[in-house]
Design a protein around this motif. Structure first.
Motif, short mmCIF file in Angstrom:
data_model
loop_
_atom_site.label_atom_id
_atom_site.label_comp_id
_atom_site.label_asym_id
_atom_site.label_seq_id
_atom_site.Cartn_x
_atom_site.Cartn_y
_atom_site.Cartn_z
N PRO A 249 0.82 -1.21 0.00
CA PRO A 249 0.00 0.00 0.00
C PRO A 249 0.86 1.27 0.00
O PRO A 249 1.92 1.28 0.60
N LYS A 286 -4.61 6.00 1.85
CA LYS A 286 -3.91 4.80 1.39
C LYS A 286 -4.43 4.34 0.03
O LYS A 286 -5.62 4.45 -0.25
N ALA A 288 -4.46 0.78 -1.78
CA ALA A 288 -4.19 -0.59 -1.36
C ALA A 288 -4.63 -1.61 -2.40
O ALA A 288 -5.52 -1.35 -3.22
N SER A 293 -7.48 -4.27 1.37
CA SER A 293 -8.07 -3.00 1.76
C SER A 293 -8.81 -3.07 3.09
O SER A 293 -8.79 -2.12 3.88
N GLU A 296 -6.30 -2.83 5.73
CA GLU A 296 -5.68 -1.50 5.75
C GLU A 296 -6.61 -0.47 6.39
O GLU A 296 -6.15 0.47 7.03
N THR A 353 -13.28 3.02 3.70
CA THR A 353 -12.76 2.40 2.49
C THR A 353 -13.76 2.68 1.38
O THR A 353 -14.97 2.68 1.61
N ASP A 356 -13.26 0.24 -5.02
CA ASP A 356 -12.67 0.76 -6.27
C ASP A 356 -13.45 1.96 -6.80
O ASP A 356 -13.23 2.40 -7.93
N HIS A 378 -7.82 -0.09 -4.37
CA HIS A 378 -8.82 0.40 -3.44
C HIS A 378 -8.23 1.62 -2.73
O HIS A 378 -7.04 1.66 -2.44
N THR A 379 -9.07 2.61 -2.48
CA THR A 379 -8.61 3.78 -1.73
C THR A 379 -9.26 3.78 -0.35
O THR A 379 -10.39 3.33 -0.18
N ILE A 380 -8.48 4.25 0.59
CA ILE A 380 -8.90 4.26 1.99
C ILE A 380 -8.42 5.58 2.56
O ILE A 380 -7.31 6.01 2.24
#
Length: 422
Positions: A249, A286, A288, A293, A296, A353, A356, A378-380
């Motif tokens: 990540p 993040k 990931a 994800s 994370e 999270t 996508d 994936h964004t977090i």
RNA sequence: GGAGAGAUGGCCGAGUAGGUCGAAGGCGCUCGCCUGCUAAGCGAGUAUACUGGGAAACCGGUAUCGAGGGUUCGAAUCCCUCUCUCUCCGCCA
């Protein structure tokens, strides 16, 4: 943005999952638009195939008078293509605009519910302190100490603006530095300092636009938007990039001020620092691998909690229910800090999270293997933490009966050794 | 703000009297071969999205040479608009 193919093939399931957010999930019209688009596309592209082949033949012939009839014919084909493409553009735009206003699917682990009353407490930390005097709200503490000047903020800008003074200003700065140092030094985040204004593309990728323009401060000429959170510029760092799987990540920590119109919150939290048009925040972001994800998000939430633990501020972690999560989020934990002056828990961090959803809007991808197709990361992200509200929590939890405020031990090095504001 | 130059594939870099260019060449990378190690060498491959067919492997079509329009049977190449980068001057934290 949701995957068009997913919607096409799972229309009812998508509607059902969106429906858990409350309100009517309406994907009506998608199918018609989608069918229309593909049929136009097919027709236009097959004509282009003909045009390309004939044009190539024409190119081979030296004496153009021999192929004059083909040129005339292709002129007509080109015209037809133009008409089809114009309509295709309209349908395409409509489809895109529609998809951009559809919220993310709640993650299966997001509790079902309609409002914040259905949020679920996951854990709590610390014990609210007891006071042998009436605990005051931070606006009283701050005004009496001369470190928060709400009157002057209103004079300078208007309602929901505050002037910090002296030890108050320094305490805000101390908190920022403490948070950044912890996240970069102990939690593995890279510090970034992004622009505080961004363009329309960036706001669209993270999901603020096109639907929530009313919540933003906007410059007209040239067009810029003041960021409502560092999530926007930081997530967009990798917009339209293909990341290396081995780099995931990717973790960033960023301090920025945040600017919010707070439209629709008239009359709410009008006193104190809780709801300002401008506030400071340290944000964690993040990028990931999809398989990582969920883990994370847990780590990121723990990273944010660590700040409160070191400041010894009691808090609880809430899992937001399907009706309470934000537009782009699939799953969200709110961290709520205890505020004795107001006898309540208040959100101080929101960790989510996005699956996508943002990555698809922003074209943020990675490759599983050298040769495989790019996939969306994936964004977090989450606050680590909202600085103004942390200052509020410090003032209210560390207030003394003589009106002074003890500085938490971990902040003293950032306060030039000051142990108490009085 | 004024004057110029530029934007091509992961990177570098050809290509502008329009024509078979998704795009030479190099580097990098991948897979094979070879060399008992290392380096070198040889061969092949190496963009993305959408779309049609197929269970799939895969096969076909379309688009993409900063972005968007235009001219043309045909545009990386011509025209217009915009964005960004660089250089010089001015101004400025």
């Amino acid at each position: 943005m949701l995957d068009m193919k997913y919607i096409r093939e799972n229309l009812e399931e998508a509607e059902r999952r969106l429906g858990t957010r409350g309100g009517a999930a309406c994907l009506d019209g998608f199918r018609a638009l989608d069918d229309r688009r593909r049929s136009l596309l097919r027709e236009s592209e097959s004509l282009k195939a003909v045009k390309n082949a004939v044009s190539e033949e024409i190119g081979k012939v030296k004496d153009k008078s021999l192929v004059q009839d083909k040129i005339v014919e292709m002129r007509e084909v080109s015209g037809r293509i133009k008409v089809l493409d114009d309509e295709l553009k309209l349908v395409d735009d409509e489809l895109q605009n529609f998809l951009l206003t559809v919220p993310n699917l709640p993650d299966p682990s997001t509790p079902l519910g309609l409002s914040e009353n259905d949020n679920v407490e996951i854990r709590a930390w610390g014990t609210p302190g007891t006071f042998n005097f009436p605990a005051k709200p931070h606006w009283e503490i701050g005004e009496e100490l001369g470190i928060l000047d709400f009157e002057c903020g209103a004079k300078l800008a208007g309602a929901r603006f505050t002037l910090y003074r002296g030890a108050g200003a320094r305490l805000e700065r101390a908190l920022i530095n403490f948070m950044l140092d912890l996240h970069t030094g102990s939690h593995g985040y890279e510090e970034v300092l992004p622009p505080f204004m961004v363009n329309r593309e960036s706001m669209t990728a993270t999901g603020q636009l096109p639907k929530f323009e009313d919540y933003l401060f906007k410059m007209v000429d040239p067009e810029y938007f003041l960021i409502p959170t560092a999530e926007v510029p930081v997530t967009n760092i990798h917009r339209n990039e293909i990341l290396k799987k081995s780099d995931l990540p990717i973790c960033y920590a960023a301090y920025t001020p945040c600017f919010r119109r707070e439209a629709g919150s008239y009359g709410k939290d009008t006193r104190g620092l809780i709801r300002q048009h401008q506030f400071n925040k340290v944000e964690l972001v993040k990028f990931a691998h999809p398989a990582e994800s969920a883990a994370e998000l847990e780590k990121l939430t723990a990273d944010a909690e660590k700040i409160l633990q070191l400041l010894e501020l009691p808090y609880r972690v809430m899992a937001l229910c399907s009706g309470d999560i934000g537009f782009s989020a699939a799953k969200t934990y709110d961290i709520e800090v205890w505020l004795p002056g107001q006898s309540c828990f208040r959100e101080i961090s929101s960790c989510s999270t996005f699956g996508d959803f943002q990555a698809r809007r922003g074209g943020i991808r990675f490759r599983e293997d050298e040769k495989s197709k790019p996939e969306f990361v994936h964004t977090i992200n989450g606050s680590g933490l909202a600085v103004g509200r942390t200052l509020v929590a410090v003032l209210e939890n560390y207030q003394q009966d003589d009106g002074s405020v003890i500085i938490p031990a971990v902040l003293r090095p950032y306060m030039g050794g000051v142990e108490r504001i009085s």
